[in-house]
Enzyme design. Structure first.
Site, PDB file in Angstrom:
ATOM      1  N   HIS A  54      42.260  53.092  36.785  1.00 26.96           N
ATOM      2  CA  HIS A  54      41.851  51.687  36.736  1.00 26.96           C
ATOM      3  C   HIS A  54      40.321  51.609  36.811  1.00 26.96           C
ATOM      4  O   HIS A  54      39.686  52.477  37.423  1.00 26.96           O
ATOM      5  CB  HIS A  54      42.449  50.893  37.903  1.00 26.96           C
ATOM      6  CG  HIS A  54      43.893  50.569  37.738  1.00 26.96           C
ATOM      7  ND1 HIS A  54      44.896  51.441  38.071  1.00 26.96           N
ATOM      8  CD2 HIS A  54      44.517  49.460  37.275  1.00 26.96           C
ATOM      9  CE1 HIS A  54      46.073  50.892  37.826  1.00 26.96           C
ATOM     10  NE2 HIS A  54      45.867  49.681  37.336  1.00 26.96           N
TER      11      HIS A  54
ATOM     12  N   SER B 279      46.863  44.289  36.834  1.00 24.04           N
ATOM     13  CA  SER B 279      45.914  45.001  37.686  1.00 24.04           C
ATOM     14  C   SER B 279      44.517  45.096  37.092  1.00 24.04           C
ATOM     15  O   SER B 279      43.533  45.188  37.834  1.00 24.04           O
ATOM     16  CB  SER B 279      46.436  46.409  37.977  1.00 24.04           C
ATOM     17  OG  SER B 279      46.708  47.110  36.769  1.00 24.04           O
TER      18      SER B 279
END
Length: 277
Positions: A250, A43
């Site tokens: 993230h 990711s």
């Protein structure tokens, strides 16, 4: 009069001698040959956390604002194979992403290892109302896995990449620290933040050692993200997103454009010329 003519002749000879050098300096630099680029990994390479994704990427959450796409858009690229996928482990990369590699591939980039050590589970073990002790236990378990099991998984992945793309420059990128130590009453305790950052540092240390052993380049984004973690004044990493938990923790668009992209540029060279083997 004779002396003046002699000087003129000398200047003419010097000008003639210097002319080829002047032309050589003024000549434009050759355009680099297009490079075949493959972006692999999890990711942190797919762009999860940016919020806008390619319609055909599904759960992989690949974004055109992720650092691989930004690098491909700013360099001379022949082909760009974007295979990084949210949630991918080292084994997932080996089994599902390496089919795009061949002996023409000139550059491979990847992040891998975070999901192997249990990135999401560790963070869940640290979210309130979890205690500092339970967070430490989760982080220490991840570090133990990183030291005992992850090296073999990384070695296997790196060997496969070398076999399938023998001429490629391979850049393995690390993971940034998630948190700053500023006052942050609605986030993790300072103790938890320090513990999680310690885990990120240890993970990067293991990945760097295995990448360098394989003859790859390790690019550490930690310094680029310094001051821009969660709880910082200008964060480039997402806080907990209850509506879409996958986005949590993230890098956002700035994290990719201002954190990861410069890190990769430093590893490939300013213009990215001749990065292949």
């Amino acid at each position: 009069m004779i002396r003046a003519r002699a000087l003129q002749a000398t200047f003419a000879a010097l000008a003639t001698a210097l002319l080829p050098a002047t032309i050589a300096v003024a000549a434009p630099a050759p355009t680099p040959a297009p490079i075949d680029y493959a972006a692999l990994g999890d990711s942190y390479s797919s762009g999860t956390g940016i919020g806008e994704y390619r319609p055909d990427s599904g759960d992989c959450r690949r974004s055109d604002s992720a650092y691989p796409a930004l690098w491909a858009g700013s360099h001379t690229v022949g082909t760009f194979s974007f295979k990084a996928c949210s949630g991918a482990t080292t084994q997932d990369v080996r089994s599902g992403q390496l089919n795009v590699l061949n002996d023409r591939t000139g550059l491979v980039t990847l992040t891998a290892g975070g999901n192997d050590v249990g990135f999401s589970d560790i963070l869940r073990s640290c979210v309130f109302p979890a205690s500092d002790a339970s967070c430490d236990a989760a982080v220490n378990a991840g570090i133990n896995y990183a030291n005992r099991t992850l090296p073999g998984r990384l070695d296997g992945l790196y060997q496969d990449i070398k076999a399938k793309a023998p001429k490629a420059k391979v850049v393995v990128l690390g993971y940034p620290r998630l948190f700053e130590r500023d006052v942050c009453p609605f986030s993790f305790s300072l103790h938890k933040r320090d513990s999680l950052n310690r885990g990120a540092d240890e993970l990067d240390r293991v990945i760097a050692a295995r990448a360098q052993s394989a003859g790859f380049t390790f690019a550490n984004p930690t310094s680029r993200f310094a001051g821009h973690g969660i709880c910082g004044r200008d964060p480039w990493i997402n806080q907990l997103n209850v509506a879409d938990p996958v986005e949590s923790y993230h890098p956002d668009g700035d994290g990719h454009a201002r954190g990861y992209l410069p890190t990769l540029n430093s590893a490939t060279g300013r213009a990215g010329d001749h990065v292949g083997g």
